[in-house]
Design a protein around this motif. Structure first.
Motif, mmCIF file in Angstrom:
data_model
loop_
_atom_site.group_PDB
_atom_site.id
_atom_site.type_symbol
_atom_site.label_atom_id
_atom_site.label_comp_id
_atom_site.label_asym_id
_atom_site.label_seq_id
_atom_site.Cartn_x
_atom_site.Cartn_y
_atom_site.Cartn_z
ATOM 1 N N ALA A 84 0.810 -1.219 0.000
ATOM 2 C CA ALA A 84 0.000 0.000 0.000
ATOM 3 C C ALA A 84 0.842 1.269 0.000
ATOM 4 N N ALA A 85 2.137 1.151 0.276
ATOM 5 C CA ALA A 85 2.986 2.328 0.454
ATOM 6 C C ALA A 85 3.650 2.779 -0.841
ATOM 7 N N ASP A 86 3.735 4.090 -0.993
ATOM 8 C CA ASP A 86 4.566 4.670 -2.045
ATOM 9 C C ASP A 86 5.985 4.897 -1.535
ATOM 10 N N VAL A 87 6.088 5.219 -0.250
ATOM 11 C CA VAL A 87 7.380 5.461 0.395
ATOM 12 C C VAL A 87 7.422 4.678 1.703
ATOM 13 N N VAL A 88 8.522 3.987 1.928
ATOM 14 C CA VAL A 88 8.723 3.262 3.186
ATOM 15 C C VAL A 88 9.867 3.935 3.944
ATOM 16 N N VAL A 89 9.574 4.379 5.165
ATOM 17 C CA VAL A 89 10.569 5.040 6.000
ATOM 18 C C VAL A 89 10.987 4.066 7.100
ATOM 19 N N ASP A 131 8.708 0.444 -7.898
ATOM 20 C CA ASP A 131 7.778 1.572 -7.916
ATOM 21 C C ASP A 131 7.738 2.304 -6.579
ATOM 22 N N LYS A 132 8.552 1.854 -5.627
ATOM 23 C CA LYS A 132 8.522 2.431 -4.285
ATOM 24 C C LYS A 132 9.836 3.126 -3.951
ATOM 25 N N LYS A 133 9.736 4.081 -3.030
ATOM 26 C CA LYS A 133 10.919 4.784 -2.536
ATOM 27 C C LYS A 133 11.136 4.403 -1.076
ATOM 28 N N ALA A 134 12.366 4.574 -0.610
ATOM 29 C CA ALA A 134 12.694 4.256 0.781
ATOM 30 C C ALA A 134 13.503 5.386 1.391
ATOM 31 N N VAL A 135 13.301 5.592 2.679
ATOM 32 C CA VAL A 135 14.047 6.569 3.467
ATOM 33 C C VAL A 135 14.632 5.840 4.667
ATOM 34 N N ILE A 136 15.881 6.145 4.984
ATOM 35 C CA ILE A 136 16.560 5.500 6.106
ATOM 36 C C ILE A 136 16.883 6.543 7.165
ATOM 37 N N LEU A 137 16.374 6.325 8.370
ATOM 38 C CA LEU A 137 16.654 7.174 9.522
ATOM 39 C C LEU A 137 17.212 6.267 10.618
ATOM 40 N N SER A 138 18.470 6.459 10.969
ATOM 41 C CA SER A 138 19.086 5.531 11.906
ATOM 42 C C SER A 138 20.037 6.250 12.859
ATOM 43 N N ALA A 139 20.190 5.674 14.041
ATOM 44 C CA ALA A 139 21.085 6.239 15.052
ATOM 45 C C ALA A 139 22.038 5.168 15.561
ATOM 46 N N ARG A 140 23.264 5.604 15.833
ATOM 47 C CA ARG A 140 24.269 4.707 16.409
ATOM 48 C C ARG A 140 25.209 5.536 17.286
ATOM 49 N N GLY A 141 25.442 5.034 18.473
ATOM 50 C CA GLY A 141 26.198 5.802 19.448
ATOM 51 C C GLY A 141 27.658 5.978 19.118
ATOM 52 N N LYS A 160 19.855 -0.893 3.326
ATOM 53 C CA LYS A 160 20.077 -0.378 1.973
ATOM 54 C C LYS A 160 20.278 -1.517 0.979
ATOM 55 N N ASN A 161 21.038 -2.529 1.371
ATOM 56 C CA ASN A 161 21.275 -3.662 0.470
ATOM 57 C C ASN A 161 19.990 -4.410 0.153
ATOM 58 N N VAL A 162 19.127 -4.552 1.157
ATOM 59 C CA VAL A 162 17.882 -5.291 0.945
ATOM 60 C C VAL A 162 16.845 -4.426 0.220
ATOM 61 N N ALA A 163 16.525 -3.272 0.813
ATOM 62 C CA ALA A 163 15.471 -2.431 0.237
ATOM 63 C C ALA A 163 15.855 -1.918 -1.148
ATOM 64 N N GLY A 164 17.104 -1.475 -1.283
ATOM 65 C CA GLY A 164 17.543 -0.953 -2.570
ATOM 66 C C GLY A 164 18.064 -2.018 -3.508
ATOM 67 N N GLY A 165 18.953 -2.861 -3.002
ATOM 68 C CA GLY A 165 19.630 -3.820 -3.864
ATOM 69 C C GLY A 165 18.785 -5.002 -4.296
ATOM 70 N N PHE A 167 15.116 -5.464 -3.318
ATOM 71 C CA PHE A 167 13.727 -5.103 -3.608
ATOM 72 C C PHE A 167 13.613 -4.079 -4.738
ATOM 73 N N GLY A 168 14.631 -3.253 -4.905
ATOM 74 C CA GLY A 168 14.604 -2.264 -5.979
ATOM 75 C C GLY A 168 14.002 -0.926 -5.617
ATOM 76 N N MET A 169 13.797 -0.681 -4.322
ATOM 77 C CA MET A 169 13.292 0.626 -3.914
ATOM 78 C C MET A 169 14.355 1.695 -4.164
ATOM 79 N N GLU A 170 13.923 2.884 -4.550
ATOM 80 C CA GLU A 170 14.845 3.999 -4.707
ATOM 81 C C GLU A 170 15.057 4.659 -3.349
ATOM 82 N N ILE A 171 16.277 4.617 -2.830
ATOM 83 C CA ILE A 171 16.559 5.227 -1.536
ATOM 84 C C ILE A 171 16.803 6.713 -1.760
ATOM 85 N N THR A 172 15.843 7.515 -1.356
ATOM 86 C CA THR A 172 15.875 8.944 -1.666
ATOM 87 C C THR A 172 16.575 9.775 -0.600
#
Length: 210
Positions: A84-89, A131-141, A160-165, A167-172
């Protein structure tokens, strides 16, 4: 636009930077349909033999056990959310060099041949979620962006490897907040600057000029 936020930290924002990132994003996103998939709140049995038993029983018509019904339903819910998503964050921390196990389970549910990828007649991978885009928000100490430490980082890299590589999502967009634990004297500044970037991403997705 339909936006799916995959939240992968159940620690409060007062204690966890990636939870702060989630709150900042949600407080600044507007004008789109937003759904949160909280991996810690969902019933998500781990991938294993129960799922394969369930697949077999679907074919044979046998009665499924409770765990088999639960994992099938959970897997379908995750796939439906992505469909259902156009963008997955993806909002997540680095824990012990990798992603939280609950987020891994979400990925396992979606990582299905015929849904998110397939192989062609030559055995080559074909991405099915282009057909989907992805956004990555992550924290590491700690600091994991230097040539010496980058090979150890298996959280953002993995997503990134899974979603982009695969699945083919465009990581924007990608916002990484790092080093706040290893440099406590600079932590407030590091986190504040990172949250400003998260806010900018949310406003960009909202169509607001920043």
């Amino acid at each position: 636009m339909n936006l799916l936020v995959v939240k992968a930290n159940n620690r409060p924002a007062s204690e966890a930077v990636s939870s702060k990132m989630y709150e900042t994003f949600m407080n600044n996103i507007e004008g789109v349909n937003v759904t949160t998939y909280d991996v810690f709140a969902e019933d998500m049995p781990y991938l294993g033999q129960d799922l394969f038993n369930a697949f077999g029983k679907i074919q044979s018509g046998e009665e499924m056990t409770d765990i088999e019904k639960r994992i099938l339903a959970a897997k379908q819910k995750a796939m439906d959310a992505v469909t259902a998503a156009d963008v997955v964050v993806f909002v997540f921390p680095l824990w012990n060099l990798t992603i939280p196990a609950k987020l891994q389970t979400f990925i396992d549910y979606v990582y299905q041949a015929g849904y998110s990828f397939k192989y062609d007649e030559n055995g080559q991978l074909v991405q099915l979620l282009t057909d989907k885009k992805a956004v990555i928000l992550s924290a590491r100490g700690g600091i994991y962006s230097t040539p010496e430490t980058a090979p150890m980082e298996m959280a953002a890299t993995y997503i990134k490897n899974v979603a982009g590589g695969v699945f083919g999502m465009e990581i924007t967009d990608e916002v990484i907040i790092e080093g706040h634990a290893s440099a406590p004297d600079q932590a407030d500044k590091i986190v504040a600057e990172g949250l400003e970037k998260v806010e900018a991403v949310a406003k960009k997705l909202s169509g607001v000029l920043v």
